[in-house]
Design a protein around this motif. Structure first.
Motif, short mmCIF file in Angstrom:
data_model
loop_
_atom_site.label_atom_id
_atom_site.label_comp_id
_atom_site.label_asym_id
_atom_site.label_seq_id
_atom_site.Cartn_x
_atom_site.Cartn_y
_atom_site.Cartn_z
N ARG A 1 8.40 95.59 -13.42
CA ARG A 1 8.58 94.56 -12.40
C ARG A 1 9.66 93.60 -12.88
O ARG A 1 9.41 92.70 -13.66
N PRO A 2 10.93 93.84 -12.39
CA PRO A 2 12.03 92.98 -12.83
C PRO A 2 11.93 91.61 -12.19
O PRO A 2 11.45 91.45 -11.08
N GLU A 3 12.43 90.62 -12.94
CA GLU A 3 12.38 89.23 -12.51
C GLU A 3 13.74 88.60 -12.82
O GLU A 3 14.18 88.73 -13.97
N PRO A 4 14.49 88.02 -11.92
CA PRO A 4 14.22 87.97 -10.47
C PRO A 4 14.49 89.32 -9.83
O PRO A 4 14.63 90.31 -10.54
N GLU A 5 14.58 89.34 -8.51
CA GLU A 5 14.77 90.58 -7.78
C GLU A 5 15.94 91.38 -8.34
O GLU A 5 17.00 90.82 -8.62
N ARG B 1 11.81 99.07 -3.54
CA ARG B 1 10.56 98.92 -2.77
C ARG B 1 10.34 97.47 -2.45
O ARG B 1 10.83 96.59 -3.14
N PRO B 2 9.54 97.23 -1.40
CA PRO B 2 9.28 95.82 -1.03
C PRO B 2 8.63 95.04 -2.18
O PRO B 2 8.91 93.86 -2.35
N ASP B 3 7.81 95.70 -3.00
CA ASP B 3 7.17 94.96 -4.09
C ASP B 3 8.07 94.88 -5.33
O ASP B 3 7.66 94.32 -6.36
N GLY B 4 9.26 95.48 -5.25
CA GLY B 4 10.23 95.32 -6.33
C GLY B 4 9.99 96.18 -7.55
O GLY B 4 10.75 96.11 -8.52
N LEU B 5 8.93 97.01 -7.54
CA LEU B 5 8.64 97.81 -8.73
C LEU B 5 9.69 98.91 -8.92
O LEU B 5 10.20 99.47 -7.95
N VAL B 6 9.98 99.20 -10.16
CA VAL B 6 10.94 100.25 -10.50
C VAL B 6 10.24 101.27 -11.38
O VAL B 6 9.63 100.92 -12.39
N GLU B 7 10.32 102.55 -10.97
CA GLU B 7 9.68 103.62 -11.75
C GLU B 7 10.73 104.25 -12.65
O GLU B 7 11.84 104.55 -12.20
#
Lengths: 252, 379
Positions: B159-163, B193-199
Motif C-alpha cells: 500500500r503505497p503512500e501517497p497515491e 485499483r481504487p484501494d491503491g494496493l499493488v501486487e
C-alpha cells in the motif's frame, strides 16, 4: 581617486582624506606663529592623496577576496585528496566488495544445493507415488485378467452376468453393513448390561473380546475396513482377510 | 568543447577497467564523505554502471535529441537515491580528477571541455529533477500481505503512500531497508485499483540479495520504498485486438496486470493467457488465475509444464504449447519471462505466422537492475 567619494562614510573612526583636508591647526602666537600656511596645506593635500590611493587599493583587494570566496563556495573542493589516500580507500572498498561477493556466492551455492536436494526429494516422492499407483493398477488388471483363465472354457461373460455380479456385490455389501450394525448394537447392549451404564466412548479397547464370537463372526469383520477402526477395537483385523477371500470368491 | 579529444580521454580511463571507477568513488568519498551514504555497501556493480552510463553520455554527446531525454530520466530517477543539486559539483570535480589521473596528456583545454560538458549534463539532470519535484522522490509502501507460494516465490501486496500513479505493464524500482540502496525492478501484477494496493511477484534467485530478502525476510507491516514507475513492456491499451499473453516465471506479473486492465478498463476482448513452468508445483499463482478465468468468460488460462511427466497439465515448453493452440496471427502478443523462454516463444510464434511487430516482450532475469538505458545510475 575616483573611488574617494564613496569611501568616507564606511571608515568613520579612521582618518579619511577628508579628515586630513579639513584639519585646523591652532596657531601658537599672534605674529608669524606656527607653520607656513601654504606649505602646510600642500602637505595636507599630499597626505590626502596618499590616503585616497591606499583606500582605493584596499577596496580593490577586498573585491578580489570576495570574488575568490564566492568561487570557492561555488565549487567546494576544500583540498583534493592525495593519491595515497585514494589508493587506501580503494583497497578498503575492494576488500569489502570481495567479502560481500563471497558471502553472496556462498549463499548462492547453499541455496542452489538445498534447492537441488529439495527438488530431488520431491521428484523421488512423486516417482514413488507414481510407481505405487502403477503397481496398483497393474495388480487390478492382473486380477481381472488373471481370473479369465479359470473360466477360459466358458464363453465371455455377458453384460447380464456382470450386472448380476454387481448386484450380488451390492447386496453383499449391504448385508455386511446390516450385520455390522446389528453386531455393534448387540455389542452396545452387552456393554450396557455387562459393564453397567458406561458411555460407549469410554470403553476400554478389550471390550469386544467379551462378546461371544459366534453371534456375528463372519460378516462383521467384512465391513470393518469401511468403518472407523476405533469403533471396533483390535479384534477384527485377523478376520479382515476373510473379507478379501469372500469378495474374491464372489467376483469369480 | 572538443568532443573527439574528450572521447579519447574517456577511452583512456575506460581502458583502465575497474581502476577508473574505483579511483572516482574513492576520490568522491574522501572529498565529500557525506555522499557515501547514498550508495550500497558493496560498490562492485555500482562501478560497472557508472562507466556504462558515462559511456552512453560520451557516445551520444553530439546527438542531443537522444541524450537529453536520457539525462532527464536519469535526473528524475536519481531523486529516489537522495541525490540533491549540491551533489552534482562534487561528482563533477571527482570525475575530472579521475580523467586527469588516467590521462598522461591532460591539459587545460581538455579540462575546460570536460568542465563545460559536465556542467551541461548536471544542469539538464538538476532541472529535470526540479521539474519532477511535484511528485515525491520515492513512495513508502507498507507490506499489507505477504504469501510464500513456493520454496522461492512470494506474492506481496503493497500500500503505497501517497497515491502511486502507474499503468499496467510498467515496472517499478523497489528498495527494502533490509538491503539498503539496492534498487531492483519489479512489475505490478494488477492495474491501478481504487484501494491503491499493488501486487508484486518476487522470485528469490539463488544468492540474490534483494529477492531473497523480499521472499524470506520481509513480512506484513514492513515498509518498502518504490521509485517512480517506468514504462517498459509498452502495453498498448488503445488497441482492441484480442490478446495472447505468454508468461514464464514471475514474467506472469505484468501480464496479469494486462488481464486486470482488460477486466477493469477494457475494451472487451478475448484474452488467452499461457503460463509455463518447469513443474506443476512451481506454478505459484494458479488458484488466483483459475478464479479469474472462472469470473471472466473472455479469459482462458492454460498451464504448461516442461519437466513434469506426471502432471496432467499441457506438456512441453510454453512456446510449443502456445503454437499448438494457434493460430494467433490476429492477436496482440505479449511475452514475459526468462530470456531463453522469451527467445524461444517469439521465434516459434513468428514461424507460426505472427507478425513480429505485434509481439512485445520483456525479459525477467536475476538482478533486474534497470530497464536498459533509463533508470541507470551515473554517480
Amino acid at each position: 581617486m575616483s573611488i574617494q567619494p564613496h569611501q568616507p562614510e564606511r571608515v568613520e573612526r579612521r582618518m579619511s582624506p577628508r579628515d586630513v583636508r579639513s584639519v585646523q591647526l591652532p596657531r601658537a602666537t599672534m605674529l608669524r606663529p606656527g607653520y607656513n600656511d601654504v606649505e602646510v596645506d600642500r602637505f595636507l593635500d599630499r597626505v590626502a592623496d596618499e590616503l585616497a590611493r591606499l583606500h582605493a587599493d584596499k577596496a580593490e583587494l577586498r573585491d578580489q577576496v570576495r570574488a575568490l570566496q564566492e568561487e570557492v563556495a561555488g565549487a567546494p573542493v576544500p583540498e583534493a585528496p592525495s593519491d595515497q589516500a585514494v589508493r587506501i580507500l580503494a583497497t578498503a572498498q575492494q576488500t569489502a566488495d570481495s567479502y560481500v561477493a563471497e558471502a553472496e556466492d556462498f549463499s548462492r551455492q547453499m541455496t542452489a544445493d538445498a534447492r537441488a536436494q529439495y527438488e530431488e526429494q520431491v521428484r523421488r516422492a512423486r516417482e514413488n507415488a507414481g510407481a505405487i499407483i502403477q503397481a496398483a493398477q497393474e495388480a487390478a488388471a492382473r486380477m481381472t485378467a488373471g481370473e479369465r483363465p479359470a473360466t477360459v472354457d466358458a464363453p465371455p461373460r455377458s453384460t447380464q452376468e456382470l450386472e448380476e455380479q454387481v448386484a450380488y456385490l451390492k447386496a453383499f455389501g449391504q448385508a455386511c453393513r446390516t450385520q455390522l450394525r446389528a453386531y455393534l448394537e448387540a455389542l452396545l447392549v452387552d456393554v450396557e448390561t455387562e459393564w453397567g451404564r458406561a458411555h460407549p466412548g469410554a470403553l476400554p479397547p478389550s471390550a469386544p473380546r467379551g462378546i461371544p464370537a459366534g453371534s456375528s463372526r463372519a460378516p462383521a469383520p467384512n465391513v470393518a475396513l469401511e468403518a472407523p477402526r476405533d469403533d471396533n477395537g483390535g479384534g477384527d483385523e485377523g478376520a479382515g482377510s476373510g473379507q478379501q477371500s469372500g469378495v474374491g470368491r464372489s467376483v469369480r | 568543447m572538443d568532443i573527439p579529444a574528450m572521447r579519447a580521454s574517456f577511452a583512456k580511463a575506460a581502458a583502465a577497467g575497474d581502476e577508473a571507477p574505483l579511483y572516482f568513488y574513492s576520490h568522491l568519498f574522501l572529498s565529500h564523505p557525506e555522499t557515501r551514504r547514498l550508495f550500497p555497501v558493496s560498490m562492485a556493480h555500482q562501478r560497472d554502471r557508472l562507466f556504462q552510463a558515462l559511456g552512453d553520455v560520451v557516445a551520444y554527446v553530439d546527438d542531443l535529441d537522444r541524450l537529453v531525454p536520457i539525462l532527464q530520466a536519469l535526473g528524475r530517477d536519481h531523486r529516489k537515491f537522495g541525490t540533491v543539486a549540491e551533489h552534482y559539483p562534487a561528482v563533477g570535480a571527482s570525475l575530472i580528477a579521475t580523467l586527469r589521473h588516467f590521462d598522461d596528456e591532460w591539459d587545460a583545454a581538455l579540462e575546460q571541455s570536460w568542465t563545460t560538458a559536465y556542467g551541461l549534463v548536471a544542469q539538464v539532470m538538476v532541472e529535470a529533477a526540479e521539474e519532477a519535484s511535484g511528485q515525491p522522490p520515492w513512495w513508502d509502501a507498507e507490506v499489507v500481505g505477504h504469501e510464500r507460494r513456493t520454496i522461492d516465490t512470494a506474492v506481496l501486496w503493497l500500500r503505497p503512500e501517497p497515491e502511486f500513479p502507474y499503468e499496467a505493464g510498467q515496472s517499478v524500482s523497489l528498495e527494502t531497508d533490509v538491503r539498503p540502496k539496492l534498487w531492483r525492478y519489479y512489475s505490478p501484477a494488477n492495474a491501478p485499483r481504487p484501494d491503491g494496493l499493488v501486487e508484486i511477484h518476487v522470485r528469490a534467485y539463488d544468492g540474490g540479495p534483494v529477492g531473497a530478502a523480499l521472499v524470506r525476510r520481509v513480512g506484513k507491516g514492513d515498509v518498502l520504498h518504490l521509485g517512480p514507475p517506468v514504462g517498459h513492456i509498452a502495453f498498448d491499451a488503445e488497441s482492441d485486438r484480442d490478446l495472447l499473453l505468454v508468461a514464464g516465471g514471475t514474467g506472469l506479473a505484468p501480464l496479469k496486470a494486462v488481464v486486470d486492465h482488460v477486466a477493469r478498463i477494457g475494451p472487451p476482448r478475448r484474452v488467452d493467457l499461457f503460463v509455463g513452468s518447469r513443474t506443476e508445483e512451481r506454478i505459484y499463482d494458479r488458484a488466483d488465475l483459475e478464479r479469474l478465468a472462472e469470473e471472466h468468460a473472455w479469459l482462458t488460462v492454460t498451464f504448461a509444464v516442461s519437466a513434469d511427466d506426471l502432471s496432467p497439465l499441457e506438456q512441453g515448453d510454453v512456446g510449443e504449447v502456445v503454437v499448438r493452440h494457434g493460430p494467433w496471427s490476429s492477436r496482440d502478443v505479449y511475452v514475459a519471462g526468462p530470456a531463453a523462454m522469451v527467445q524461444d516463444t517469439t521465434t516459434r510464434l513468428v514461424q507460426a505466422g505472427v507478425r513480429p511487430e505485434r509481439i512485445r516482450s520483456e525479459v525477467f532475469a536475476p538482478s533486474r537492475l534497470g530497464p536498459s538505458l533509463d533508470g541507470e545510475v551515473t554517480e
